[in-house]
Design a protein around this motif. Structure first.
Motif, mmCIF file in Angstrom:
data_model
loop_
_atom_site.group_PDB
_atom_site.id
_atom_site.type_symbol
_atom_site.label_atom_id
_atom_site.label_comp_id
_atom_site.label_asym_id
_atom_site.label_seq_id
_atom_site.Cartn_x
_atom_site.Cartn_y
_atom_site.Cartn_z
ATOM 1 N N TYR A 1 53.803 -24.453 -28.816
ATOM 2 C CA TYR A 1 52.767 -24.613 -27.791
ATOM 3 C C TYR A 1 53.350 -25.020 -26.439
ATOM 4 O O TYR A 1 53.049 -24.409 -25.405
ATOM 5 N N ASP A 2 54.193 -26.030 -26.440
ATOM 6 C CA ASP A 2 54.762 -26.520 -25.188
ATOM 7 C C ASP A 2 55.610 -25.457 -24.495
ATOM 8 O O ASP A 2 55.628 -25.373 -23.268
ATOM 9 N N VAL B 1 53.327 -23.023 -22.707
ATOM 10 C CA VAL B 1 52.838 -23.637 -21.470
ATOM 11 C C VAL B 1 53.916 -23.579 -20.388
ATOM 12 O O VAL B 1 53.641 -23.235 -19.232
ATOM 13 N N LEU C 1 46.694 -20.064 -25.774
ATOM 14 C CA LEU C 1 46.301 -21.365 -25.221
ATOM 15 C C LEU C 1 44.882 -21.729 -25.627
ATOM 16 O O LEU C 1 44.609 -22.876 -25.977
ATOM 17 N N ASP D 1 42.707 -29.814 -25.127
ATOM 18 C CA ASP D 1 43.602 -29.643 -23.981
ATOM 19 C C ASP D 1 42.862 -28.871 -22.888
ATOM 20 O O ASP D 1 43.082 -27.680 -22.661
ATOM 21 N N ARG E 1 44.498 -26.604 -19.924
ATOM 22 C CA ARG E 1 45.182 -25.401 -20.393
ATOM 23 C C ARG E 1 44.214 -24.387 -20.967
ATOM 24 O O ARG E 1 44.387 -23.175 -20.794
ATOM 25 N N GLU F 1 46.419 -29.471 -14.094
ATOM 26 C CA GLU F 1 47.102 -28.554 -15.007
ATOM 27 C C GLU F 1 46.507 -27.155 -14.904
ATOM 28 O O GLU F 1 47.228 -26.155 -14.954
ATOM 29 N N LEU G 1 48.758 -23.740 -13.957
ATOM 30 C CA LEU G 1 48.906 -22.579 -14.837
ATOM 31 C C LEU G 1 48.146 -21.354 -14.353
ATOM 32 O O LEU G 1 48.499 -20.230 -14.733
#
Length: 200
Positions: A57-58, A61, A92, A101, A104, A156, A160
């Motif tokens: 996941y990270d 991102v 995401l 989250d 995101r 965030e 993104l």
């Protein structure tokens, strides 16, 4: 300017109005993609796809943030980025939703709606989360509590998926947060009550 009742409602309306026109920013100049940028974008997409396959996941991102840096806000609004970014956006939404989250997931939903401008349901999914983002905090008591989590989510979101609408909404939130701080130093009788969810 001092925060007033319904200030988060104003932000919410502003965001939705901006989003409604986000797919048609006719007055914004768009620079054609350059060959080197296309190659770098493709490399980042491939890295995103590997991260998705590894369920990292990270890393997904991180790839999306680097990809966002390759395009101007106007280009992002026009979905000049590779269409294959949709795989990362869907990831995401799928993986970020159970985590709560917010920022995101907002980005994933926005990217999907930008890639499918004729899909009203895609835009509706995004707008629904925008509404929740403000509505969930509208009944909080303190002048600053209403911004807890909201600023982080929209920062965030802007990192993104930096469309002009998202960046403008984030700047508006920063100004309103500043006004809320000023209110803390006013005499108690001049404090403005928090916005109510009923205002939405």
């Amino acid at each position: 300017m001092i925060a007033r009742p319904g200030v988060l409602h104003v932000s919410f309306v502003f965001v939705l109005a901006a989003c409604a026109g986000a797919n048609h920013p006719a007055t914004l100049p768009v620079t054609p993609p350059q060959p080197r940028r296309v190659r770098v974008a493709q490399q980042l997409i491939e890295r995103c796809d590997r991260a998705i396959a590894e369920d990292s996941y990270d890393s997904v991102v991180q790839c999306m943030a680097k990809l966002a840096n390759l395009y101007t806000p106007a280009e992002y609004a026009e979905a000049v980025f590779p269409r294959s970014l949709e795989r990362a956006a869907q990831y995401l939404v799928r993986k970020g939703s159970p985590r709560g989250d917010e920022g995101r997931v907002l980005s994933g939903l926005l990217i999907e709606s930008l890639l499918h401008p004729d899909d009203a349901a895609a835009l509706e999914r995004y707008e629904r989360l925008v509404y929740w983002s403000f509505d969930a905090r509208a009944d909080m008591n303190g002048p600053l509590e209403r911004f807890q989590g909201l600023m982080e989510a929209w920062e965030e979101h802007a990192r993104l998926s930096p469309t002009p609408a998202v960046i403008d909404a984030l700047e508006r939130l920063r100004l309103e947060q500043r006004d809320a701080v000023v209110q803390l130093f006013l005499p108690h009788e001049k404090h403005v009550p928090p916005a109510s969810a009923a205002a939405f």
